[in-house]
Scaffold this motif. Structure first.
Motif, PDB file in Angstrom:
ATOM      1  N   ILE A  84     -74.843 -88.250   7.563  1.00 18.91           N
ATOM      2  CA  ILE A  84     -76.047 -89.045   7.313  1.00 18.91           C
ATOM      3  C   ILE A  84     -75.904 -89.978   6.102  1.00 18.91           C
ATOM      4  CG2 ILE A  84     -77.598 -87.407   8.444  1.00 18.91           C
ATOM      5  CD1 ILE A  84     -78.407 -86.419   5.623  1.00 18.91           C
ATOM      6  N   SER A  85     -74.754 -89.986   5.458  1.00 19.27           N
ATOM      7  CA  SER A  85     -74.475 -90.959   4.391  1.00 19.27           C
ATOM      8  C   SER A  85     -72.983 -90.942   4.113  1.00 19.27           C
ATOM      9  CB  SER A  85     -75.264 -90.641   3.116  1.00 19.27           C
ATOM     10  OG  SER A  85     -74.661 -89.573   2.408  1.00 19.27           O
ATOM     11  N   ASN A  86     -72.547 -91.865   3.261  1.00 18.24           N
ATOM     12  CA  ASN A  86     -71.137 -91.903   2.873  1.00 18.24           C
ATOM     13  C   ASN A  86     -70.869 -91.163   1.574  1.00 18.24           C
ATOM     14  OD1 ASN A  86     -69.757 -93.109   4.932  1.00 18.24           O
ATOM     15  ND2 ASN A  86     -69.771 -95.163   4.072  1.00 18.24           N
ATOM     16  N   ASN A  87     -71.838 -90.402   1.097  1.00 20.32           N
ATOM     17  CA  ASN A  87     -71.636 -89.656  -0.153  1.00 20.32           C
ATOM     18  C   ASN A  87     -71.338 -88.178   0.104  1.00 20.32           C
ATOM     19  OD1 ASN A  87     -74.041 -88.501   0.583  1.00 20.32           O
ATOM     20  ND2 ASN A  87     -75.212 -89.233  -1.167  1.00 20.32           N
ATOM     21  N   GLY A  88     -71.050 -87.842   1.369  1.00 19.01           N
ATOM     22  CA  GLY A  88     -70.714 -86.462   1.709  1.00 19.01           C
ATOM     23  C   GLY A  88     -71.852 -85.653   2.274  1.00 19.01           C
ATOM     24  N   GLU A  89     -73.008 -86.263   2.493  1.00 19.65           N
ATOM     25  CA  GLU A  89     -74.156 -85.531   3.045  1.00 19.65           C
ATOM     26  C   GLU A  89     -74.065 -85.464   4.572  1.00 19.65           C
ATOM     27  OE1 GLU A  89     -77.752 -86.390  -0.102  1.00 19.65           O
ATOM     28  OE2 GLU A  89     -77.155 -88.017   1.231  1.00 19.65           O
ATOM     29  N   PHE A  90     -74.197 -84.244   5.096  1.00 18.52           N
ATOM     30  CA  PHE A  90     -74.186 -83.973   6.536  1.00 18.52           C
ATOM     31  C   PHE A  90     -75.339 -83.029   6.857  1.00 18.52           C
ATOM     32  CE2 PHE A  90     -69.882 -85.359   5.931  1.00 18.52           C
ATOM     33  CZ  PHE A  90     -69.361 -85.743   7.161  1.00 18.52           C
TER      34      PHE A  90
END
Length: 402
Positions: A321-327
């Motif tokens: 759900i983002s490119n900062n490592g959030e899933f």
């Protein structure tokens, strides 16, 4: 008595003389109608015939022009006449394909011109006077220092969620952003208000709607960047385009303090799962609040975070759900905390069973709205942070904004 009678009589004669004079003046005005614009016989005057005009030919680019950007069509136009025949050829004698207008007053090339080539016109136009005028001249297209290709994040025939941004990404920063943006278009059915914005150090330009797309919207994006100047001698290498559809509406609504995640599809809540979010006490682990966008999904995914001493941890049903490592993913080891406590490293932990149910429903472009945390999603989180901007701020990121 006699004297007064005589005076009155003389006055009467004077009046009669004045009437006679006026009458003669009126009659004499009709003695000749030539001065009034007619002929001596009283008939109308015929206007002289307008002479037929010679053909006036204009060519674009102008003859002798150099360093012409090949992205625009070459064109011939004729005033006061029509085009009989016209050809545009390169130095090798190859003719450029083109199309005359229905009224034969213009001709435009219909294929891309090449870089670093000289093109020559030949042909004739016929004027209203029946005489032929030659069509001739030549121009040379620019030889770019470098060509740069852009790539789209959307594909033909695909279906995306209602928050899907369109991204055109380049391998390096674009200097002439305005020229590139003018070459971009998005057509939607039904009509959808949206705007382009330059992000990521001017290496990417994104289009997003003002509000979420309506379900079942048809979208066509065209990036006609071939031959377009990108600044510093760099030109577009190839046009790219895609035609896709927006699917049903599905929105995730999650609150880090309530440890829950609801899924709302077409206005109806269809899922309500207990969740463990990122650890609140650590800014490096807390799940960020804001509108995330589903980027991809993976049946299994290997998680690594050397900062927190773990590598190659495989998790099931992972939705980025983002490119900062959030899933959003399954994790059996945190079921004890789900719905009660936040212990993850930024992800939304579900039970594997619940994660599979959600995973099966997901489309790239689905919005994930998170609230309740101490940290906000933003530009530092990378793609897609498009929905973290309000509309006024977003439109100011266009290279064409006033």
């Amino acid at each position: 008595m006699t004297i007064r009678h005589f005076a009155r009589r003389r006055a009467g004669v004077a009046v009669l003389g004045l009437v006679a004079a006026l009458t003669l003046g009126a009659c004499s005005g009709g003695g000749s109608s030539v001065n009034a614009g007619g002929t001596a016989g009283g008939g109308p005057t015929e206007a002289p015939a307008t002479p037929a005009k010679a053909a006036a030919v204009a060519i674009t680019p102008a003859s002798g022009a150099g360093d012409v950007a090949p992205g625009q069509p070459a064109k011939v136009t004729v005033a006061n006449g029509t085009i009989g025949a016209v050809t545009l050829t390169n130095a090798d004698g190859k003719q450029v394909q083109g199309q005359p207008s229905p009224d034969k007053k213009s001709w435009s090339s219909t294929e891309d011109l090449g870089y670093g080539k000289t093109y020559t016109w030949s042909g004739q136009a016929t004027g209203e006077d029946g005489k032929q005028v030659q069509i001739n001249g030549s121009f040379t297209t620019v030889k770019p220092r470098r060509q740069m290709q852009g790539s789209l994040n959307v594909g033909d025939g695909q279906t995306y969620g209602i928050a899907m941004p369109i991204a055109l990404t380049f391998p390096s920063a674009v200097k002439d952003k305005a020229s590139v943006e003018r070459a971009l278009s998005v057509e939607t059915t039904p009509k959808t208000e949206g705007a382009w914005a330059w992000l990521n150090g001017d290496t990417s330009v994104h289009w997003r709607p003002k509000e979420y797309f309506k379900p079942n919207t048809k979208v066509v994006v065209s990036a006609n960047i071939y031959g377009v100047s990108m600044g510093d001698g760099v030109y577009g290498k190839q046009d790219v385009s895609a035609s896709f559809t927006i699917g049903r509406s599905q929105i995730v609504k999650g609150n880090t303090q309530e440890h829950t995640m609801q899924v709302v599809r077409d206005g109806q809540q269809v899922m309500d799962f207990p969740v463990s979010y990122g650890l609140d006490s650590d800014p490096g682990r807390v799940t960020h609040s804001g509108t995330h966008v589903v980027m991809s999904k993976h049946a299994t995914y290997s998680m690594s975070n050397p900062r927190y001493n773990y590598t190659d941890v495989n998790v099931p049903w992972a939705v980025r759900i983002s490119n900062n490592g959030e899933f959003i993913h399954g994790l059996a080891g945190s079921i004890w905390a789900q719905g009660k406590k936040n212990i993850s490293h930024g992800c939304l932990n579900l039970s594997p069973a619940n994660a599979k149910i959600y995973y099966d429903s997901v489309l790239p472009g689905d919005p994930v709205e998170i609230s309740g945390s101490t940290q906000q999603l933003g530009a530092k989180d990378g793609d897609y942070n498009d929905w973290t901007y309000d509309w006024a701020s977003w439109t100011k990121l266009s290279a064409l904004s006033a």
